[in-house]
Design a protein around this motif. Sequence first.
Motif, PDB file in Angstrom:
ATOM      1  N   GLU A  64       0.744  -1.251  -0.006  1.00 54.08           N
ATOM      2  CA  GLU A  64       0.196  -0.120   0.079  1.00 54.08           C
ATOM      3  C   GLU A  64       0.843   1.268   0.066  1.00 54.08           C
ATOM      4  O   GLU A  64       0.545   2.146  -0.389  1.00 54.08           O
ATOM      5  N   HIS A  65       1.837   1.080   0.767  1.00 57.25           N
ATOM      6  CA  HIS A  65       2.789   2.420   0.837  1.00 57.25           C
ATOM      7  C   HIS A  65       4.127   2.361   0.427  1.00 57.25           C
ATOM      8  O   HIS A  65       5.051   3.283   0.332  1.00 57.25           O
ATOM      9  N   GLY A  66       4.667   1.048   0.086  1.00 60.83           N
ATOM     10  CA  GLY A  66       6.081   0.830  -0.330  1.00 60.83           C
ATOM     11  C   GLY A  66       6.583   1.720  -1.680  1.00 60.83           C
ATOM     12  O   GLY A  66       7.830   1.991  -1.534  1.00 60.83           O
ATOM     13  N   GLY A  67       5.881   2.202  -2.295  1.00 62.34           N
ATOM     14  CA  GLY A  67       6.032   3.031  -3.517  1.00 62.34           C
ATOM     15  C   GLY A  67       5.921   4.427  -3.579  1.00 62.34           C
ATOM     16  O   GLY A  67       6.206   5.143  -4.384  1.00 62.34           O
ATOM     17  N   ASP A  68       5.431   4.969  -2.158  1.00 63.53           N
ATOM     18  CA  ASP A  68       5.273   6.261  -2.006  1.00 63.53           C
ATOM     19  C   ASP A  68       6.595   7.297  -2.350  1.00 63.53           C
ATOM     20  O   ASP A  68       6.367   8.323  -2.745  1.00 63.53           O
ATOM     21  N   SER A  69       7.671   6.645  -2.379  1.00 64.21           N
ATOM     22  CA  SER A  69       8.991   7.435  -2.324  1.00 64.21           C
ATOM     23  C   SER A  69       9.404   7.334  -3.779  1.00 64.21           C
ATOM     24  O   SER A  69      10.522   8.011  -4.211  1.00 64.21           O
ATOM     25  N   LEU A  70       8.875   6.836  -4.716  1.00 60.52           N
ATOM     26  CA  LEU A  70       9.382   6.377  -6.136  1.00 60.52           C
ATOM     27  C   LEU A  70       8.916   7.604  -6.916  1.00 60.52           C
ATOM     28  O   LEU A  70       8.300   8.567  -6.504  1.00 60.52           O
ATOM     29  N   THR A  71       9.700   7.754  -7.897  1.00 62.73           N
ATOM     30  CA  THR A  71       9.646   8.955  -8.835  1.00 62.73           C
ATOM     31  C   THR A  71       9.554   8.436 -10.136  1.00 62.73           C
ATOM     32  O   THR A  71       9.905   7.086 -10.574  1.00 62.73           O
ATOM     33  N   GLY A  72       9.273   9.240 -11.165  1.00 60.09           N
ATOM     34  CA  GLY A  72       9.272   8.912 -12.710  1.00 60.09           C
ATOM     35  C   GLY A  72       8.191   7.798 -13.142  1.00 60.09           C
ATOM     36  O   GLY A  72       7.303   7.612 -12.420  1.00 60.09           O
ATOM     37  N   GLN A  73       8.659   6.627 -13.920  1.00 59.65           N
ATOM     38  CA  GLN A  73       8.134   5.586 -14.598  1.00 59.65           C
ATOM     39  C   GLN A  73       7.881   4.749 -13.355  1.00 59.65           C
ATOM     40  O   GLN A  73       6.792   3.870 -13.600  1.00 59.65           O
ATOM     41  N   ARG A  74       8.646   4.620 -12.391  1.00 59.20           N
ATOM     42  CA  ARG A  74       8.517   3.579 -11.552  1.00 59.20           C
ATOM     43  C   ARG A  74       7.106   4.076 -10.670  1.00 59.20           C
ATOM     44  O   ARG A  74       6.715   3.054 -10.217  1.00 59.20           O
ATOM     45  N   TYR A  97       4.124   3.242 -12.679  1.00 59.55           N
ATOM     46  CA  TYR A  97       3.849   1.725 -12.552  1.00 59.55           C
ATOM     47  C   TYR A  97       3.401   1.405 -11.367  1.00 59.55           C
ATOM     48  O   TYR A  97       2.189   0.544 -11.416  1.00 59.55           O
ATOM     49  N   TYR A  98       3.911   1.889 -10.411  1.00 56.66           N
ATOM     50  CA  TYR A  98       3.444   1.651  -8.937  1.00 56.66           C
ATOM     51  C   TYR A  98       1.747   1.943  -8.748  1.00 56.66           C
ATOM     52  O   TYR A  98       1.179   1.174  -8.152  1.00 56.66           O
ATOM     53  N   GLU A  99       1.371   3.345  -9.084  1.00 51.84           N
ATOM     54  CA  GLU A  99       0.381   3.693  -8.792  1.00 51.84           C
ATOM     55  C   GLU A  99      -0.717   2.829  -9.552  1.00 51.84           C
ATOM     56  O   GLU A  99      -1.918   2.617  -9.479  1.00 51.84           O
TER      57      GLU A  99
END
Length: 379
Positions: free
Chosen positions: A190-200, A203-205
Amino acid sequence: MLYCYRDSYLILRKELCDTNMEYRNYHEQTDMTNIRKLREILKTLPPFAKDYFRAVEPTTSTRTRISYAYDIRVFFRFLIEENPSYKNYQTTDFQVADLDKLQAVDIEEYEEYLKLYQRDDEDGAAVSVTNGEKGLKRKMSALRSFYAYYYKRQMIQTNPTVFVDMPKLHDKAIIRLDADETARLLDFIEHGGDSLTGQRKVYYEKTKERDLAIVTLLLGTGIRVSECVGLDVTDVDFNNNGIKVTRKGGSEMIVYFGEEVEQALKNYIEGSRRLVIPQTGHERALFYSTQNRRISVGAVENLVKKYSRQVTPLKKITPHKLRSTYGTTLYQETGDIYLVADVLGHKDVNTTRKHYAAQDDNRRRRAAKAVRLRETPDE
């Protein structure tokens, strides 16, 4: 708000039911594909083998028969490679009478051969194949069943497979998530990708709601991964909080879910799923791949592996391990092995008892400490 949600959901169900009266569900389509595949494999086996596969059809799934066909083909290839009497044979040259010419020692040699042998891959390159205890037992079981069919029908006079001991399977510890690991896994999705940026981040969202719904469903119901990917959106009933799953053997069963599963499914269905433009023939699928097709078993296995290794790197977590986690939790909470067997779809309660015997042992250990024979001095 809930009323509006149910209205829109019921409209979606009706539209899907009205659009395609000839619709075949995932399991029917899979069976058709498997039947075609089995027919192609049978062309590479001795002609008499068709009788056996026709006979076992009523009691086996198409997937099981395909596995048996591959295993039987390995046996005939072994004879060609290792037995001088058949070195000039093709697999299609064998006659049923050839089965009568083999002795128990030949079957033992085959069992030894299975531990390591060579086969050609799709490009024609030789690759090594190994079988552990489970693979050995499956292949030997297939051969024993094959021989038993012709012996029972008096088409052969001997059955050397009954004189060869079957490989023993040693019990392995059941790998499962504990309560803390389960919570951390869901939090990470649910929250592991909150700090990702760009295309990653994009994809996470795009996949977050779907992935959370899948993992929550597996953990909250214990259904098999094949049952999960086979779900249509019309199989979900929010009025009763149940899903209609197709079990092994083709039987259908309603499996009920709790509030956490309900919320995860609703968030996905009303959220990212509504943005999908499905490919033709995949309109009813509950879970979609990023290619807008029904998600595959392999894709679910990969996403479970991707998330779980961030939470429990020392445990190799698969969808089946999530099923074991559910079964363990249910048994710990209820102590009812028959309920666990029913919900998991085990036809034989002994299968359930075997998997969760460790839980019984823990209960017995607690019982030993519960009975006090004498008071301690400080009491």
